[in-house]
Motif scaffolding. Structure first.
Motif, PDB file in Angstrom:
ATOM      1  N   LEU A 106      85.821 -49.731 114.618  1.00 31.06           N
ATOM      2  CA  LEU A 106      86.866 -50.703 114.292  1.00 31.06           C
ATOM      3  C   LEU A 106      86.197 -51.693 113.350  1.00 31.06           C
ATOM      4  N   ASN A 107      86.699 -51.788 112.122  1.00 34.65           N
ATOM      5  CA  ASN A 107      85.940 -52.466 111.066  1.00 34.65           C
ATOM      6  C   ASN A 107      85.828 -53.981 111.234  1.00 34.65           C
ATOM      7  N   PRO A 108      84.610 -54.496 111.167  1.00 34.67           N
ATOM      8  CA  PRO A 108      84.424 -55.953 111.137  1.00 34.67           C
ATOM      9  C   PRO A 108      84.439 -56.481 109.705  1.00 34.67           C
ATOM     10  N   THR A 109      84.328 -55.578 108.721  1.00 33.04           N
ATOM     11  CA  THR A 109      84.267 -55.927 107.310  1.00 33.04           C
ATOM     12  C   THR A 109      84.535 -54.620 106.556  1.00 33.04           C
ATOM     13  N   HIS A 110      84.846 -54.712 105.239  1.00 32.31           N
ATOM     14  CA  HIS A 110      85.341 -53.501 104.571  1.00 32.31           C
ATOM     15  C   HIS A 110      84.562 -53.072 103.324  1.00 32.31           C
ATOM     16  N   GLU A 111      83.350 -53.550 103.145  1.00 31.93           N
ATOM     17  CA  GLU A 111      82.571 -53.103 101.972  1.00 31.93           C
ATOM     18  C   GLU A 111      82.388 -51.588 101.989  1.00 31.93           C
ATOM     19  N   ASP A 112      82.198 -51.035 103.175  1.00 33.80           N
ATOM     20  CA  ASP A 112      81.928 -49.601 103.312  1.00 33.80           C
ATOM     21  C   ASP A 112      83.154 -48.739 103.030  1.00 33.80           C
ATOM     22  N   LEU A 113      84.316 -49.381 102.942  1.00 31.19           N
ATOM     23  CA  LEU A 113      85.538 -48.643 102.608  1.00 31.19           C
ATOM     24  C   LEU A 113      85.945 -48.888 101.171  1.00 31.19           C
ATOM     25  N   VAL A 114      85.867 -50.166 100.766  1.00 35.32           N
ATOM     26  CA  VAL A 114      86.426 -50.510  99.456  1.00 35.32           C
ATOM     27  C   VAL A 114      85.563 -49.945  98.322  1.00 35.32           C
ATOM     28  N   THR A 115      84.265 -49.813  98.551  1.00 35.31           N
ATOM     29  CA  THR A 115      83.400 -49.329  97.468  1.00 35.31           C
ATOM     30  C   THR A 115      83.677 -47.865  97.129  1.00 35.31           C
ATOM     31  N   PRO A 116      83.643 -46.926  98.115  1.00 42.88           N
ATOM     32  CA  PRO A 116      84.005 -45.551  97.746  1.00 42.88           C
ATOM     33  C   PRO A 116      85.451 -45.435  97.266  1.00 42.88           C
ATOM     34  N   ASP A 159      90.044 -60.638 102.744  1.00 43.33           N
ATOM     35  CA  ASP A 159      88.783 -60.320 102.083  1.00 43.33           C
ATOM     36  C   ASP A 159      89.035 -59.775 100.686  1.00 43.33           C
ATOM     37  N   LEU A 160      88.397 -60.441  99.728  1.00 43.38           N
ATOM     38  CA  LEU A 160      88.515 -60.081  98.306  1.00 43.38           C
ATOM     39  C   LEU A 160      87.185 -59.484  97.860  1.00 43.38           C
ATOM     40  N   TYR A 161      87.259 -58.388  97.104  1.00 42.95           N
ATOM     41  CA  TYR A 161      86.056 -57.749  96.560  1.00 42.95           C
ATOM     42  C   TYR A 161      86.217 -57.677  95.055  1.00 42.95           C
ATOM     43  N   SER A 162      85.191 -58.124  94.318  1.00 44.11           N
ATOM     44  CA  SER A 162      85.290 -58.044  92.860  1.00 44.11           C
ATOM     45  C   SER A 162      84.178 -57.150  92.305  1.00 44.11           C
ATOM     46  N   ASP A 284      77.539 -48.625  74.996  1.00 44.07           N
ATOM     47  CA  ASP A 284      76.352 -48.042  74.355  1.00 44.07           C
ATOM     48  C   ASP A 284      75.988 -46.674  74.955  1.00 44.07           C
ATOM     49  N   TRP A 285      76.892 -46.103  75.731  1.00 45.95           N
ATOM     50  CA  TRP A 285      76.760 -44.780  76.362  1.00 45.95           C
ATOM     51  C   TRP A 285      75.705 -44.721  77.467  1.00 45.95           C
ATOM     52  N   LYS A 286      75.183 -45.874  77.826  1.00 45.71           N
ATOM     53  CA  LYS A 286      74.213 -45.880  78.936  1.00 45.71           C
ATOM     54  C   LYS A 286      74.964 -45.984  80.274  1.00 45.71           C
ATOM     55  N   THR A 287      74.399 -45.338  81.288  1.00 46.94           N
ATOM     56  CA  THR A 287      74.981 -45.446  82.631  1.00 46.94           C
ATOM     57  C   THR A 287      74.428 -46.701  83.304  1.00 46.94           C
ATOM     58  N   LYS A 288      75.338 -47.514  83.787  1.00 45.01           N
ATOM     59  CA  LYS A 288      74.904 -48.802  84.360  1.00 45.01           C
ATOM     60  C   LYS A 288      75.477 -49.023  85.768  1.00 45.01           C
ATOM     61  N   GLU A 289      74.830 -49.958  86.447  1.00 52.41           N
ATOM     62  CA  GLU A 289      75.252 -50.257  87.817  1.00 52.41           C
ATOM     63  C   GLU A 289      76.416 -51.233  87.844  1.00 52.41           C
ATOM     64  N   VAL A 290      77.259 -51.076  88.846  1.00 51.95           N
ATOM     65  CA  VAL A 290      78.391 -51.983  89.033  1.00 51.95           C
ATOM     66  C   VAL A 290      77.963 -53.094  89.992  1.00 51.95           C
ATOM     67  N   TYR A 291      78.267 -54.337  89.619  1.00 57.86           N
ATOM     68  CA  TYR A 291      77.946 -55.491  90.471  1.00 57.86           C
ATOM     69  C   TYR A 291      79.165 -55.904  91.280  1.00 57.86           C
ATOM     70  N   MET A 292      78.911 -56.366  92.468  1.00 59.58           N
ATOM     71  CA  MET A 292      80.018 -56.591  93.400  1.00 59.58           C
ATOM     72  C   MET A 292      79.764 -57.840  94.252  1.00 59.58           C
ATOM     73  N   TRP A 293      80.831 -58.620  94.468  1.00 58.73           N
ATOM     74  CA  TRP A 293      80.761 -59.715  95.435  1.00 58.73           C
ATOM     75  C   TRP A 293      81.943 -59.632  96.369  1.00 58.73           C
ATOM     76  N   CYS A 294      81.805 -60.241  97.542  1.00 54.27           N
ATOM     77  CA  CYS A 294      82.971 -60.336  98.431  1.00 54.27           C
ATOM     78  C   CYS A 294      83.191 -61.780  98.862  1.00 54.27           C
ATOM     79  N   TYR A 295      84.462 -62.065  99.116  1.00 56.79           N
ATOM     80  CA  TYR A 295      84.901 -63.450  99.349  1.00 56.79           C
ATOM     81  C   TYR A 295      85.893 -63.431 100.511  1.00 56.79           C
TER      82      TYR A 295
END
Ligand SMILES: [Zn+2]
Length: 406
Positions: A106-116, A159-162, A284-295
């Motif tokens: 039972l989720n206490p937070t949703h980063e593990d759902l919203v990211t995938p 909960d907001l995720y950006s 620039d065709w490079k693969t880059k990481e996505v940055y994320m915050w939650c509020y």
């Protein structure tokens, strides 16, 4: 309009002593809530009205950030929680065995759902940046809950995720969120006593998290406020060995207050996007990481903080924009039709009305119930007032009355 003669719930003669804070007792006495079991409450009609109004204020401010509302499940499988190695590391995670021999949380937070979930929609830099939020019940398997509604095992959160292309753009969105949060707490009447408070971040970042702390004598947190620049610090990050020194201006001049956390902002950086392999191809065709915050904003908690913050010796006091009704009409004798006419007139002006037409309940009881419920304005309709053609309007916050023609 709501007529009390047709309303199923009744006030209690005295406030039940069930918790260590008075507002929970008042909320029980004034039929806003009923306790189901330890730390789990039923929300009755008037409490739900307050809740929906707070939700809508939060919604409006989140929408102003161009964030989209979604709704994710409260239940999630063990495998997903294992991807981020959090199945065993979160001590308050509810583990549920199910009939298919699987286990769920039972989720206490949703980063593990919203990211995938959102990674499916992100391939190129053109797919970024965005925010999604939800208003959803969360669950924490607390060993012991505290202070009535303050810390329960089930509670409602926004909960907001950006999701961002870089740390720089993330930081600029974060500034926008701070403005939106200030508006939320301002509209809820709490901003003058609410502090953006530096707190410890998670172990994967050197950045602080931010908590929104409202000063409250029975709050469970302690915050150190710099008297020179007003920066607030959670006790957990204050170096008490060397005594207080402001992290922003180095001043030692400070005050210490008890406070209650009503919101928070966590810099997640790439902790979750890495775990779920969420990346994008830049121009620039490079693969880059996505940055994320939650509020987060604790909707059910903030509602309780408002009750505790504004109450007085007569009962609850609601700010007009979130009160369950704006006007409480006390009807004496056989004057219900007149009261309904007035209620209709008020409703045409976007007011909300409770009509106290209970039979065999005397004026004194009705007046004290109006105060207990915390409705901003009280009106009396009786033979006497009808004779004069005027009615008296009394504000919950003052003893003065206004005379208004019917
Ligand atoms: Zn300072």
């Amino acid at each position: 309009m709501l007529q009390l003669s047709k309303f199923p719930v009744k006030t209690l003669k005295s406030a039940p002593k069930v918790s260590d804070n008075r507002s929970t007792s008042l909320l029980l006495q004034a039929w806003f809530i009923r306790q189901e079991m330890a730390w789990v409450y039923n929300y009755l009609p008037l409490w739900l009205k307050v809740l929906r109004k707070i939700e809508n204020i939060v919604r409006q401010e989140m929408n102003s950030l161009w964030a989209q509302e979604i709704l994710m499940p409260a239940l999630w499988s063990k495998e997903h929680w294992e991807t981020t190695k959090r199945w065993d590391s979160i001590d308050v995670l509810f583990h549920l065995p199910a009939s298919d021999n699987k286990e769920y949380a039972l989720n206490p937070t949703h980063e593990d759902l919203v990211t995938p979930l959102m990674s499916e929609f992100v391939q190129s830099y053109k797919d970024l940046e965005f925010g999604v939020y939800q208003i959803q019940n969360k669950f924490r398997n607390e060993k012991r809950a505290k202070s009535g509604l303050l810390r329960g095992r089930e509670f409602l959160m926004k909960d907001l995720y950006s999701f961002h292309k870089s740390e720089e753009t993330l930081l600029s969105y974060y500034e926008d969120v701070k403005v939106a949060y200030k508006k939320v707490f301002d509209r809820l009447g709490l901003w003058s006593d609410t502090y953006e408070t530096l707190a410890s971040g998670w172990d994967f970042t050197t950045l602080n998290s931010h908590e929104y702390q409202t000063i409250l004598s029975i709050g469970e947190d302690e915050i150190y406020i710099c008297n020179d620049c007003k920066t607030a610090h959670n006790k957990e990050i204050v170096d008490l060995v060397n005594w207080f020194s402001c992290s922003k201006c180095n001043s030692k001049n400070h005050s210490v207050e008890k406070a209650c956390e009503v919101g928070n902002i966590f810099p997640l950086m790439t902790r979750f996007t890495e775990a779920f392999d969420m990346k994008y191809t830049d121009s620039d065709w490079k693969t880059k990481e996505v940055y994320m915050w939650c509020y987060g904003i604790g909707i059910s908690r903030v509602m309780w903080v408002i009750a505790e913050y504004f109450m007085d010796d007569k009962g609850l006091v609601w700010p007009e924009n979130i009160a369950p009704a704006t006007h409480y009409i006390i009807v004496m004798w056989d004057n219900l039709d007149k009261a309904k006419d007035l209620a209709k007139k008020l409703e045409s002006e976007w007011k909300e009305v409770i009509i106290d037409d209970r039979e065999k309940v005397w004026f004194g009881q009705k007046a004290s119930d109006a105060d207990l419920l915390g409705i901003p304005y009280r009106i009396v309709i009786s033979d006497k007032t009808l004779e004069t053609g005027w009615y008296e309007l009394k504000s919950r916050n003052s003893e003065e009355t206004q005379i208004i023609p019917l």
